[in-house]
Design an enzyme around this catalytic site. Structure first.
Site, PDB file in Angstrom:
ATOM      1  N   GLY A  90       0.831  -1.191   0.000  1.00 58.93           N
ATOM      2  CA  GLY A  90       0.000   0.000   0.000  1.00 58.93           C
ATOM      3  C   GLY A  90       0.866   1.242   0.000  1.00 58.93           C
ATOM      4  O   GLY A  90       2.031   1.196   0.423  1.00 58.93           O
ATOM      5  N   GLN A 120       2.806   9.983   1.598  1.00 59.41           N
ATOM      6  CA  GLN A 120       4.145   9.416   1.806  1.00 59.41           C
ATOM      7  C   GLN A 120       5.151   9.905   0.769  1.00 59.41           C
ATOM      8  O   GLN A 120       6.356   9.718   0.931  1.00 59.41           O
ATOM      9  CB  GLN A 120       4.089   7.881   1.735  1.00 59.41           C
ATOM     10  CG  GLN A 120       3.421   7.249   2.936  1.00 59.41           C
ATOM     11  CD  GLN A 120       3.358   5.743   2.772  1.00 59.41           C
ATOM     12  OE1 GLN A 120       2.414   5.218   2.216  1.00 59.41           O
ATOM     13  NE2 GLN A 120       4.382   5.037   3.243  1.00 59.41           N
ATOM     14  N   CYS A 138       6.067  -0.236   7.317  1.00 57.78           N
ATOM     15  CA  CYS A 138       5.686   0.923   6.522  1.00 57.78           C
ATOM     16  C   CYS A 138       6.893   1.351   5.698  1.00 57.78           C
ATOM     17  O   CYS A 138       8.006   1.407   6.213  1.00 57.78           O
ATOM     18  CB  CYS A 138       5.263   2.056   7.465  1.00 57.78           C
ATOM     19  SG  CYS A 138       4.792   3.565   6.605  1.00 57.78           S
ATOM     20  N   LEU A 139       6.644   1.659   4.429  1.00 56.37           N
ATOM     21  CA  LEU A 139       7.749   2.090   3.565  1.00 56.37           C
ATOM     22  C   LEU A 139       8.383   3.390   4.082  1.00 56.37           C
ATOM     23  O   LEU A 139       9.529   3.675   3.779  1.00 56.37           O
ATOM     24  CB  LEU A 139       7.248   2.289   2.130  1.00 56.37           C
ATOM     25  CG  LEU A 139       6.780   1.021   1.411  1.00 56.37           C
ATOM     26  CD1 LEU A 139       6.082   1.371   0.101  1.00 56.37           C
ATOM     27  CD2 LEU A 139       7.930   0.065   1.160  1.00 56.37           C
ATOM     28  N   HIS A 171      -4.341   1.550   7.747  1.00 55.59           N
ATOM     29  CA  HIS A 171      -2.975   2.077   7.778  1.00 55.59           C
ATOM     30  C   HIS A 171      -2.810   3.213   6.752  1.00 55.59           C
ATOM     31  O   HIS A 171      -2.269   4.274   7.067  1.00 55.59           O
ATOM     32  CB  HIS A 171      -1.997   0.919   7.487  1.00 55.59           C
ATOM     33  CG  HIS A 171      -0.552   1.283   7.422  1.00 55.59           C
ATOM     34  ND1 HIS A 171       0.392   0.761   8.283  1.00 55.59           N
ATOM     35  CD2 HIS A 171       0.141   2.109   6.576  1.00 55.59           C
ATOM     36  CE1 HIS A 171       1.584   1.264   7.978  1.00 55.59           C
ATOM     37  NE2 HIS A 171       1.462   2.082   6.944  1.00 55.59           N
ATOM     38  N   GLU A 172      -3.308   2.982   5.529  1.00 55.66           N
ATOM     39  CA  GLU A 172      -3.124   3.986   4.471  1.00 55.66           C
ATOM     40  C   GLU A 172      -3.999   5.225   4.702  1.00 55.66           C
ATOM     41  O   GLU A 172      -3.561   6.354   4.452  1.00 55.66           O
ATOM     42  CB  GLU A 172      -3.421   3.394   3.085  1.00 55.66           C
ATOM     43  CG  GLU A 172      -2.512   2.244   2.666  1.00 55.66           C
ATOM     44  CD  GLU A 172      -1.020   2.522   2.816  1.00 55.66           C
ATOM     45  OE1 GLU A 172      -0.601   3.681   2.689  1.00 55.66           O
ATOM     46  OE2 GLU A 172      -0.277   1.564   3.086  1.00 55.66           O
ATOM     47  N   HIS A 179      -2.384   7.499   7.021  1.00 50.70           N
ATOM     48  CA  HIS A 179      -1.347   8.338   6.386  1.00 50.70           C
ATOM     49  C   HIS A 179      -1.938   9.646   5.871  1.00 50.70           C
ATOM     50  O   HIS A 179      -1.307  10.698   5.973  1.00 50.70           O
ATOM     51  CB  HIS A 179      -0.722   7.614   5.188  1.00 50.70           C
ATOM     52  CG  HIS A 179       0.454   6.731   5.536  1.00 50.70           C
ATOM     53  ND1 HIS A 179       1.583   7.205   6.166  1.00 50.70           N
ATOM     54  CD2 HIS A 179       0.672   5.411   5.334  1.00 50.70           C
ATOM     55  CE1 HIS A 179       2.446   6.212   6.325  1.00 50.70           C
ATOM     56  NE2 HIS A 179       1.923   5.102   5.825  1.00 50.70           N
TER      57      HIS A 179
HETATM   58 NI    NI Z   1       2.768   3.161   5.743  1.00 53.24          NI
END
Ligand code: NI
Length: 193
Positions: A47, A52, A109-110, A151-152, A155
């Site tokens: 995702g 981000q 998480c990236l 989660h997304e 963000h």
């Molecule tokens: Ni993330």
């Protein structure tokens, strides 16, 4: 298409509350959406939220099918990247309209390399969003897909999963970042975690 730079914690831009798009703005954002999908697949993520990449728009992309099969093929062709990937979900202005149950999942998480921790979230949700044509859809999600959506969407509100883990885990990670910052030869971030 291009690989977008993924911001890393504690970059303050990750705390931006992103703005919604008007339905007639979506068509003009298709190149950006393609870049987000391209970046997500290339970074081995399941995702990615526009926030981000420092873009202040409520857009998320998800493909949780790659969690079960890392070798699952995906298309990165510019012409069909948004349609050829069957499990790809693109959600503009996503909103959770129903929540039930609880689950705990070890998240990563990236934007927070080399950090994984359990987070408690709703097990089942329903998400209302706009698709790439600007049409509203409602998608039910359970288990991993539910967790990934939550989660997304977090963000887009400037919330990171590290905010939801135990204070001890968070402070250990923060301490490791300070140490890394003071090291002379910083290693390249590992986007695969
Ligand atoms: Ni993330």
């Amino acid at each position: 298409m291009q690989f977008l730079k993924i911001l890393e914690y504690p970059d303050p831009k990750l705390r931006t509350k992103a703005r919604p798009l008007k339905p007639d703005e979506i068509a003009g954002n298709i190149p950006l959406i393609k870049d987000l999908v391209y970046t997500m697949y290339n970074a081995d993520g399941i995702g990615l939220a526009a926030t981000q990449t420092g873009i202040d728009k409520r857009i998320i992309v998800l493909d949780v099918s790659r969690k079960a099969d890392k070798n699952k093929p995906f298309s990165l062709n510019e012409a069909d990247i948004l349609t050829a990937n069957k499990d790809l979900i693109i959600a503009v202005n996503p909103e959770i309209i129903f929540k039930e149950g609880k689950t705990s999942y070890e998240e990563g998480c990236l934007s927070i390399p080399k950090f994984n921790a359990d987070v408690e979230r709703a097990w089942e949700i329903k998400v209302k969003a706009l698709d790439i044509s600007g049409r509203e859809f409602v998608v039910p999600a359970k288990d991993l897909l539910s967790v990934a959506f939550q989660h997304e969407i977090d963000h887009l509100d400037g919330i990171l999963f590290i905010d939801k883990v135990s204070p001890l885990k968070r402070s250990l990670y923060n301490a490791s970042l300070k140490k890394k910052k003071s090291a002379k030869h910083e290693k390249e971030p590992d986007y695969t975690s």
